[in-house]
Design an enzyme around this catalytic site. Structure first.
Site, PDB file in Angstrom:
ATOM      1  N   HIS A   7       1.926  -1.926   1.571  1.00 34.64           N
ATOM      2  CA  HIS A   7       0.457  -1.038   1.333  1.00 34.64           C
ATOM      3  C   HIS A   7      -0.240  -1.978   0.889  1.00 34.64           C
ATOM      4  O   HIS A   7      -0.655  -2.543  -0.124  1.00 34.64           O
ATOM      5  CB  HIS A   7       0.569   0.001   0.747  1.00 34.64           C
ATOM      6  CG  HIS A   7      -1.024   0.537   1.429  1.00 34.64           C
ATOM      7  ND1 HIS A   7      -0.927   1.805   2.500  1.00 34.64           N
ATOM      8  CD2 HIS A   7      -2.533   0.134   0.711  1.00 34.64           C
ATOM      9  CE1 HIS A   7      -2.219   1.972   2.570  1.00 34.64           C
ATOM     10  NE2 HIS A   7      -3.172   1.243   1.739  1.00 34.64           N
ATOM     11  N   ASP A  45       0.539  -2.051   6.437  1.00 36.20           N
ATOM     12  CA  ASP A  45       1.920  -1.960   5.846  1.00 36.20           C
ATOM     13  C   ASP A  45       3.039  -2.913   6.030  1.00 36.20           C
ATOM     14  O   ASP A  45       3.333  -3.220   7.422  1.00 36.20           O
ATOM     15  CB  ASP A  45       2.715  -0.580   6.229  1.00 36.20           C
ATOM     16  CG  ASP A  45       1.883   0.673   5.519  1.00 36.20           C
ATOM     17  OD1 ASP A  45       1.153   0.564   4.382  1.00 36.20           O
ATOM     18  OD2 ASP A  45       2.122   2.168   6.467  1.00 36.20           O
ATOM     19  N   GLU A  67       2.734   0.797  -3.742  1.00 37.38           N
ATOM     20  CA  GLU A  67       3.480   0.601  -2.494  1.00 37.38           C
ATOM     21  C   GLU A  67       3.477  -0.709  -2.801  1.00 37.38           C
ATOM     22  O   GLU A  67       2.425  -1.267  -2.488  1.00 37.38           O
ATOM     23  CB  GLU A  67       3.202   1.190  -1.043  1.00 37.38           C
ATOM     24  CG  GLU A  67       3.062   2.956  -1.148  1.00 37.38           C
ATOM     25  CD  GLU A  67       2.373   3.841  -0.551  1.00 37.38           C
ATOM     26  OE1 GLU A  67       1.872   3.222   0.581  1.00 37.38           O
ATOM     27  OE2 GLU A  67       1.989   4.490   0.046  1.00 37.38           O
ATOM     28  N   HIS A 111      -5.713   4.253   6.280  1.00 37.69           N
ATOM     29  CA  HIS A 111      -4.938   4.261   7.659  1.00 37.69           C
ATOM     30  C   HIS A 111      -5.599   4.430   9.456  1.00 37.69           C
ATOM     31  O   HIS A 111      -5.280   3.659  10.134  1.00 37.69           O
ATOM     32  CB  HIS A 111      -3.378   4.101   8.036  1.00 37.69           C
ATOM     33  CG  HIS A 111      -2.565   3.982   7.035  1.00 37.69           C
ATOM     34  ND1 HIS A 111      -2.384   2.590   8.000  1.00 37.69           N
ATOM     35  CD2 HIS A 111      -2.029   3.816   6.159  1.00 37.69           C
ATOM     36  CE1 HIS A 111      -1.129   1.933   6.850  1.00 37.69           C
ATOM     37  NE2 HIS A 111      -1.035   3.003   5.691  1.00 37.69           N
TER      38      HIS A 111
END
Length: 255
Positions: free
Chosen positions: A211, A144, A208, A137
């Site tokens: 993500h 996200d 996730e 990130h």
């Protein structure tokens, strides 16, 4: 045309040492504010949660922005892409990692440090602004995302955003032996998001459902690219803009 019903494939957990070993050849694309688009829905989740140092805007590299626009335009009628987070300041990455690490340690006091780090890393990367091994990130390549309907209602994705649970694994609802009606809806919503993102070149972190990566080392590992496109990047400040302009002017005068 993208098929939104294709099952989500099972993906292995990343080989983190191999990810970290991938070279980075940064093309130096600047960060771009995503809320300028009328196509994307932008909801900076950490800012809305009151996380210290979180920003009221979501930023990504320009190529990521362009791909997100294509994802949003490809979705079924009435379904919209929502960006929850993208580039993060280092302080936010540190806070997220420490908070989850401490919570896991509290609830699982018998785990050793290696086990704690492994569980934490499934949901938050260790904070790093290293040129060679930045947190995804911090590169502007990780995003996200989720989905909402025409009126802004969240589509049911099975868990909350950032829920540290086995249910958050992207393909979890592909593996159930028995499906309730809600399970099928969650599975289909995740398929829609996954297939739309994959069609535009994004890779997904298997633990996730929210993500996705493009251009960072995690993307390079998933896709087999020889190098990542993005290293760590910072938002430009007025000071850095002025200094860059003066450096360019000085270089031009010397030639």
């Amino acid at each position: 045309m993208t098929s939104f019903t294709t099952p989500i494939p099972l993906q292995p957990e990343p080989d983190w040492p191999a990810v970290a070993a991938i070279p980075i050849v940064d093309d130096e694309q600047p960060l771009h504010p995503l809320s300028l688009s009328r196509v994307l829905r932008v909801y900076p989740a950490y800012f809305r949660m009151g996380v210290r140092h979180a920003l009221p805007e979501c930023y990504s590299r320009m190529a990521v922005f362009e791909r997100l626009l294509q994802v949003a335009r490809s979705l079924p009628h009435g379904v919209h892409l929502v960006v929850l987070d993208a580039w993060r300041p280092f302080a936010v990455q540190q806070y997220l990692y420490d908070s989850l690490y401490d919570a896991i340690r509290e609830y699982y006091p018998k785990l050793d440090e290696r086990q704690l780090e492994h569980l934490t890393r499934q949901f938050v990367s260790p904070p790093s602004s290293s040129r060679n091994t930045p947190s995804p990130h911090l590169t502007g390549g990780a995003v996200d995302v989720t989905l909402c309907d025409e009126d802004g209602r969240w589509l049911d994705m099975g868990t909350a955003f950032d829920e540290a649970s086995p249910l958050s694994a992207t393909a979890h609802f592909e593996q159930l032996a028995d499906y309730r009606e809600r399970d099928l809806q969650v599975r289909d919503n995740r398929r829609t998001l996954y297939n739309a993102m994959a069609a535009q070149g994004f890779s997904n972190l298997s633990s996730e459902w929210w993500h996705y990566d493009y251009g960072d080392q995690l993307w390079a590992w998933h896709t087999g690219a020889s190098a990542a496109l993005y290293g760590p990047v910072q938002l430009q400040t007025l000071d850095t803009v002025w200094r860059k302009q003066l450096e360019q002017q000085l270089a031009a005068e010397q030639h």
